[in-house]
Design an enzyme around this catalytic site. Sequence first.
Site, PDB file in Angstrom:
ATOM      1  N   ARG A 213     -21.421 -16.374   2.376  1.00  0.00           N
ATOM      2  CA  ARG A 213     -22.464 -15.637   3.093  1.00  0.00           C
ATOM      3  C   ARG A 213     -22.821 -16.316   4.421  1.00  0.00           C
ATOM      4  O   ARG A 213     -23.072 -15.647   5.430  1.00  0.00           O
ATOM      5  CB  ARG A 213     -23.697 -15.524   2.197  1.00  0.00           C
TER       6      ARG A 213
ATOM      7  N   HIS B  17     -22.806 -14.500   8.087  1.00  0.00           N
ATOM      8  CA  HIS B  17     -23.995 -14.456   8.930  1.00  0.00           C
ATOM      9  C   HIS B  17     -23.773 -15.192  10.251  1.00  0.00           C
ATOM     10  O   HIS B  17     -24.397 -14.845  11.258  1.00  0.00           O
ATOM     11  CB  HIS B  17     -25.190 -15.037   8.178  1.00  0.00           C
TER      12      HIS B  17
ATOM     13  N   SER C 225     -23.596 -21.464  15.070  1.00  0.00           N
ATOM     14  CA  SER C 225     -25.015 -21.467  15.472  1.00  0.00           C
ATOM     15  C   SER C 225     -25.949 -21.264  14.279  1.00  0.00           C
ATOM     16  O   SER C 225     -27.104 -21.705  14.314  1.00  0.00           O
ATOM     17  CB  SER C 225     -25.264 -20.394  16.538  1.00  0.00           C
TER      18      SER C 225
ATOM     19  N   ASN D  74     -31.909 -14.405   7.436  1.00  0.00           N
ATOM     20  CA  ASN D  74     -31.238 -15.639   7.041  1.00  0.00           C
ATOM     21  C   ASN D  74     -32.088 -16.532   6.142  1.00  0.00           C
ATOM     22  O   ASN D  74     -31.630 -17.597   5.716  1.00  0.00           O
ATOM     23  CB  ASN D  74     -30.823 -16.428   8.285  1.00  0.00           C
TER      24      ASN D  74
ATOM     25  N   THR E 197     -32.888 -16.223   3.128  1.00  0.00           N
ATOM     26  CA  THR E 197     -32.406 -16.357   1.750  1.00  0.00           C
ATOM     27  C   THR E 197     -31.045 -17.040   1.669  1.00  0.00           C
ATOM     28  O   THR E 197     -30.455 -17.124   0.590  1.00  0.00           O
ATOM     29  CB  THR E 197     -32.323 -14.974   1.069  1.00  0.00           C
TER      30      THR E 197
ATOM     31  N   HIS F 234     -19.456  -9.086  -1.963  1.00  0.00           N
ATOM     32  CA  HIS F 234     -20.542  -8.981  -2.940  1.00  0.00           C
ATOM     33  C   HIS F 234     -20.040  -9.007  -4.374  1.00  0.00           C
ATOM     34  O   HIS F 234     -20.813  -8.803  -5.299  1.00  0.00           O
ATOM     35  CB  HIS F 234     -21.351  -7.700  -2.699  1.00  0.00           C
ATOM     36  N   THR F 235     -18.768  -9.276  -4.551  1.00  0.00           N
ATOM     37  CA  THR F 235     -18.260  -9.440  -5.902  1.00  0.00           C
ATOM     38  C   THR F 235     -18.731 -10.749  -6.524  1.00  0.00           C
ATOM     39  O   THR F 235     -18.594 -10.956  -7.728  1.00  0.00           O
ATOM     40  CB  THR F 235     -16.718  -9.371  -5.918  1.00  0.00           C
TER      41      THR F 235
ATOM     42  N   ASP G 239     -13.026 -10.779  -7.479  1.00  0.00           N
ATOM     43  CA  ASP G 239     -12.047  -9.773  -7.866  1.00  0.00           C
ATOM     44  C   ASP G 239     -12.484  -8.422  -7.324  1.00  0.00           C
ATOM     45  O   ASP G 239     -13.335  -8.354  -6.430  1.00  0.00           O
ATOM     46  CB  ASP G 239     -11.871  -9.743  -9.393  1.00  0.00           C
TER      47      ASP G 239
END
Length: 350
Positions: free
Chosen positions: A72, A76, A86, A104, A106, A205-206, A259
Amino acid sequence: MASAAAAALLLLVSSFAFLSSTTVAAFDYPPLVDGLSFDFYKSTCPSLKSVVRSYLQQAFKNDVGLAAGLLRVHFHDCFVQGCDGSILLDGSAGGPSEKNAPPNLTLRPTAFKAINDLQALITKACGQVVSCADITALSARDSVFLSGGPDYEVAVGRRDGLSFATTNDVLKFLPAPSSNVTVLINALNQLNLDTTDLVTLSGGHTIGIGHCTSFQNRLFPSQDPSMDKTYAKNLYATCPAVNTVNTTVLDIRTPNTFDNKYYVDLMNRQGLFTSDQDLYTDKRTRDIVTSFAVNQQLFYERFVYSMTKMGQLNVLTGNKGEIRKNCSAMNTGSKFLWSVADGEGEIKGF
């Protein structure tokens, strides 16, 4: 209650969505921008890949969620101002930090610590020759591979940036999880990423978790009709009221395995965010979701291509930027631009 035809389709999806080999010998890659190459550190830091992989293998044994956190961070970083590291900067009393922009907040502190730890290990092994932006990209690749996904080459040679993005830029290029497909397509088009890239990169998002505040729009004041009722019932148990401070997994089938089951979730109306489920609801993206749900190898191949494409967004190479001594701070004497941050919100980036 699902019809017999629908039930048969879901059974077909499950049967075809097998787990293929995690290491693929060759992938198609997009053309590389000038200054990036797959063997950039061949002579200056030949142990780079092994240092990163060895560290992360051990780190993931202690914290399986770190893999999603590192993936993630790379997303981002690249989506806002380009892949320049950055997102790693702490900021100071002199101005804002991209890291502190609402989408950002989280991001996992352990992910930032891991990148700093890796930078120290790499510098010890090779000297100050590898950028923090490259370490972030390599960490994302190993997060995918060590979670069961494909192993692939990472184009390196990035330099670290000398400026912070504004909060408005962060909000502009990191669409909220409540966004529909139209918003997502428009946001990625600004980055020269197409609809297939959108569906492919969403497959990240798996693995990982989502905060209740990021999907409460689908539960309150009433349940999103596109959501499976049993799935919704379980989400209400986790998030019983607005602004509940809690989390749940993004992929209910294999939450810690990279997956194609995320796409199977979408076909079963079990996507967590609006930005997830709308990929199957919207006719512009539905067929791509289905193709990945029934063919994991196709998803892997396309993921490598789209990740490489994303990883080249507005990169700094050659004599541009710098190689930081500390990934959380620009080098002493660096010339940089403070940006005025404005706009407050409770948006959580996807």
